[in-house]
Design an enzyme around this catalytic site. Structure first.
Site, PDB file in Angstrom:
ATOM      1  N   LEU A  94     -22.131 -21.319 -11.526  1.00 44.86           N
ATOM      2  CA  LEU A  94     -22.265 -22.225 -10.378  1.00 44.86           C
ATOM      3  C   LEU A  94     -23.608 -21.982  -9.702  1.00 44.86           C
ATOM      4  CD1 LEU A  94     -19.136 -22.085 -10.938  1.00 44.86           C
ATOM      5  CD2 LEU A  94     -18.851 -22.680  -8.534  1.00 44.86           C
ATOM      6  N   ASP A  95     -24.444 -23.000  -9.746  1.00 43.54           N
ATOM      7  CA  ASP A  95     -25.803 -22.886  -9.237  1.00 43.54           C
ATOM      8  C   ASP A  95     -25.827 -22.806  -7.713  1.00 43.54           C
ATOM      9  OD1 ASP A  95     -28.814 -23.264  -9.523  1.00 43.54           O
ATOM     10  OD2 ASP A  95     -28.306 -25.004  -8.296  1.00 43.54           O
ATOM     11  N   GLU A 111     -24.384 -17.987  -8.814  1.00 42.27           N
ATOM     12  CA  GLU A 111     -25.703 -17.670  -8.279  1.00 42.27           C
ATOM     13  C   GLU A 111     -25.568 -17.789  -6.773  1.00 42.27           C
ATOM     14  OE1 GLU A 111     -30.378 -19.070  -8.377  1.00 42.27           O
ATOM     15  OE2 GLU A 111     -28.795 -20.562  -8.491  1.00 42.27           O
TER      16      GLU A 111
END
Length: 581
Positions: free
Chosen positions: A258-259, A292
């Site tokens: 997951l950015d 992240e």
């Protein structure tokens, strides 16, 4: 999972059987919505409570369609499962059950076995192009590939973080079936497949939600990309929750990265996502969830998330290897060796301390297992966010890089490499897009202005030499060639040792602490799950240190160190149960 009601339609075009499809669009700001089919047929959608429009019509897989809002504007389906060409064009009805899986019994791999190889699908030639690398990566010792974002973006080349249609895998890389074939083939080679997903923003071109669903966004919350997404709204949460489940259940991805979840800043949404995934995935199947998160929120790693990218560790190592202290590296310029020791002993470096901006960052993390942290020397950001996209081997000595690589691949943290690391690829990885007109100019100038804080680019004339992100050549120069080198052999040898001696004993591992040996030199110890003790001594200085070898030597670079730790060296020892102090 709660039963769907009229107020919580699944977003997009859902096939009911081989010949019928339900279309659902959340458009609370629209008065009238219709489905427009290629060929000229138009079908009015029925208004439903809470701003939904819905209809069911005879419509097989492969049908091209779009929505018309108030008779004025045609828009793609924001939850399109595929696009015929671009983000502005026709959406395509997709049958999620059409692909004949060859390895349907694959259950994934346990997280502690992860050796992750991050790659850009476009730079490797699309979904089919990535497949050609799978035998080589499996032989190297890679157990997982991580694909940079695939959500449909404008144009044909992009890092993927400008995606605007999260459900549609990028059409210029291949079809949904080709993506599934890539995943299926990876599983055949014993390789898990992760996907980088971007739930914190939409790209600047091709997002029409603001025209008919302004409630998707919060004007009182701002991110680096514009108005924040309103994750408190049920329809919005379901849009992203269902997307995550689509990748994991329909495409059989083995995990999600997951950015930049710090730009979501909604722990409730993140926890619900993790809970829904754990509830929906079959018992016994290994699915990884990795964050992240600039906030270093250790609490998110205590339950349903497996790990976080450890930017702290990268930044400290980068400063020691290169001497660079510009911009965000300035937070790691002072007491860098002690900071690296803290990373190896406790996970995060910043656990509530203030950064250069005066903000506190992070939570205590020493209680977490080493596997809660993904360590890397390079990734797409850390190469591509350099003005000229240089790789680490072009910035430091080969001896120092070999020592740092030993730490990366032999520590109990989860190692991640970026495509080309293993061969010391000479090609850069540059920032590239495919925007046009005023947006292209804004991106070009914005990219160059980003580096005004870097000493090497304070001169505006020097910034003009930074490659234009929109030039096709910028993308073409970012495709690595893969020629084996001595560095490849180092990767192969270290990963063989990791899989034989460390991975089987990683469950139950705990850090025993790390301390500074001298400037740019540290030692760290971990008790593995079987009771043995792993020790890594790292010397990134130009000075040899007296340091006798404890335990049984697993690996050393350079070899034949004796009782000294030479300049730019690393040593890995393993003391069996009962033989360590």
């Amino acid at each position: 999972m709660p039963l769907r009601t009229l107020e919580t339609w699944p977003h997009g075009a859902i096939m009911l059987d081989a010949q019928h499809t339900r279309f659902a669009l959340w458009a609370p700001d629209a008065f009238y919505v219709s489905v427009e089919l290629e060929g000229g047929r138009s079908v009015a959608m029925l208004p439903q409570p809470e701003g939904w429009f819905e209809t069911e019509i005879p419509c097989p897989a492969g049908t091209r369609y779009r929505y018309n809002i108030d008779g004025e504007q045609d828009v793609p389906d924001p939850a399109a499962r595929a696009q015929a060409t671009d983000v502005h064009g026709w959406s395509v009805v997709v049958d999620p059950l059409a692909y004949p899986w060859r390895h349907s019994q694959w259950q994934g791999r346990p997280w502690h076995e992860a050796v992750i190889y991050e790659l850009h699908v476009g730079a490797l030639g699309g979904y089919a192009g990535v497949e050609h690398h799978l035998p080589r990566l499996a032989e190297l010792g890679v157990t997982a590939i991580e694909l940079m974002p695939l959500a449909q973006f404008p144009g044909v080349r992009n890092w993927g973080y400008d995606g605007v249609l999260p459900y549609a895998p990028q059409a210029s890389y291949g079809s949904p079936e080709q993506l599934k074939h890539l995943i299926d083939t990876a599983h055949e080679h014993g390789i898990a497949v992760m996907l980088d997903v971007v739930y914190n923003h939409f790209g600047p071109d091709g997002n029409y939600l603001g025209h008919y669903a302004k409630g998707f966004f919060r004007e009182d919350v701002h991110t680096p990309w514009g108005a924040g997404i309103d994750f408190d709204r049920r329809e919005v949460r379901d849009f992203f929750l269902d997307n995550a489940l689509m990748w994991l259940l329909e495409y059989r991805f083995d995990g999600l990265r997951l950015d930049a979840v710090h730009a979501i800043d909604n722990p409730g949404f993140l926890k619900e996502l993790a809970q829904r995934v754990r509830q929906q995935v079959d018992t016994g199947r290994h699915v990884w969830l990795v964050l992240e998160n600039e906030f270093n929120q250790a609490n998110l790693l205590e339950h349903d998330f497996d790990a976080q990218w450890n930017d702290d560790g990268h930044n400290a190592l980068h400063v020691l290897l290169t001497g660079e202290t510009d911009a965000y590296y300035s937070d790691f310029a002072a007491d860098t060796t002690a900071k690296l020791a803290r990373c190896l002993g406790e996970g995060f470096i910043y656990q509530g301390e203030s950064t250069r901006h005066g903000h506190t960052r992070g939570e205590p993390s020493a209680h977490l297992p080493p596997s809660a942290f993904v360590l890397f020397l390079q990734n797409h950001d850390q190469i591509g966010n350099r003005a000229l996209g240089e790789r680490l081997h072009q910035l430091c000595s080969p001896q120092a890089l070999a020592a740092a690589t030993t730490l990366l691949l032999m520590s109990p943290m989860i190692p991640l490499m970026f495509m080309g690391d293993e061969v010391n690829a000479s090609e850069p990885f540059l920032f590239f897009t495919d925007h046009h007109g005023e947006l292209a100019e804004a991106v070009r100038e914005g990219r160059r202005n980003e580096f005004a804080d870097f000493a090497a680019f304070k001169d505006p004339e020097r910034r003009e030499r930074i490659p234009d992100p929109n030039a096709a050549a910028t993308f073409q120069h970012s495709s690595p060639s893969f020629k084996d080198s001595a560095h490849t052999q180092l990767y192969r040898e270290l990963l063989n040792l990791r899989h034989r001696h460390i991975v089987p004993h990683l469950p139950g591992s705990v850090a025993l602490g790390a301390h500074v040996l001298a400037d740019a030199a540290v030692t760290a110890r971990w008790r593995l799950g079987d009771g043995s003790v792993l020790q890594i001594d790292l010397n990134l200085s130009a000075t040899a240190l007296d340091s006798p070898t404890p335990g049984h030597l697993l690996f050393a670079t350079p070899a034949n160190q004796g009782a000294h730790l030479p300049p730019y060296s690393a040593r890995v020892t393993l003391s069996p149960v009962g033989e360590h102090s």
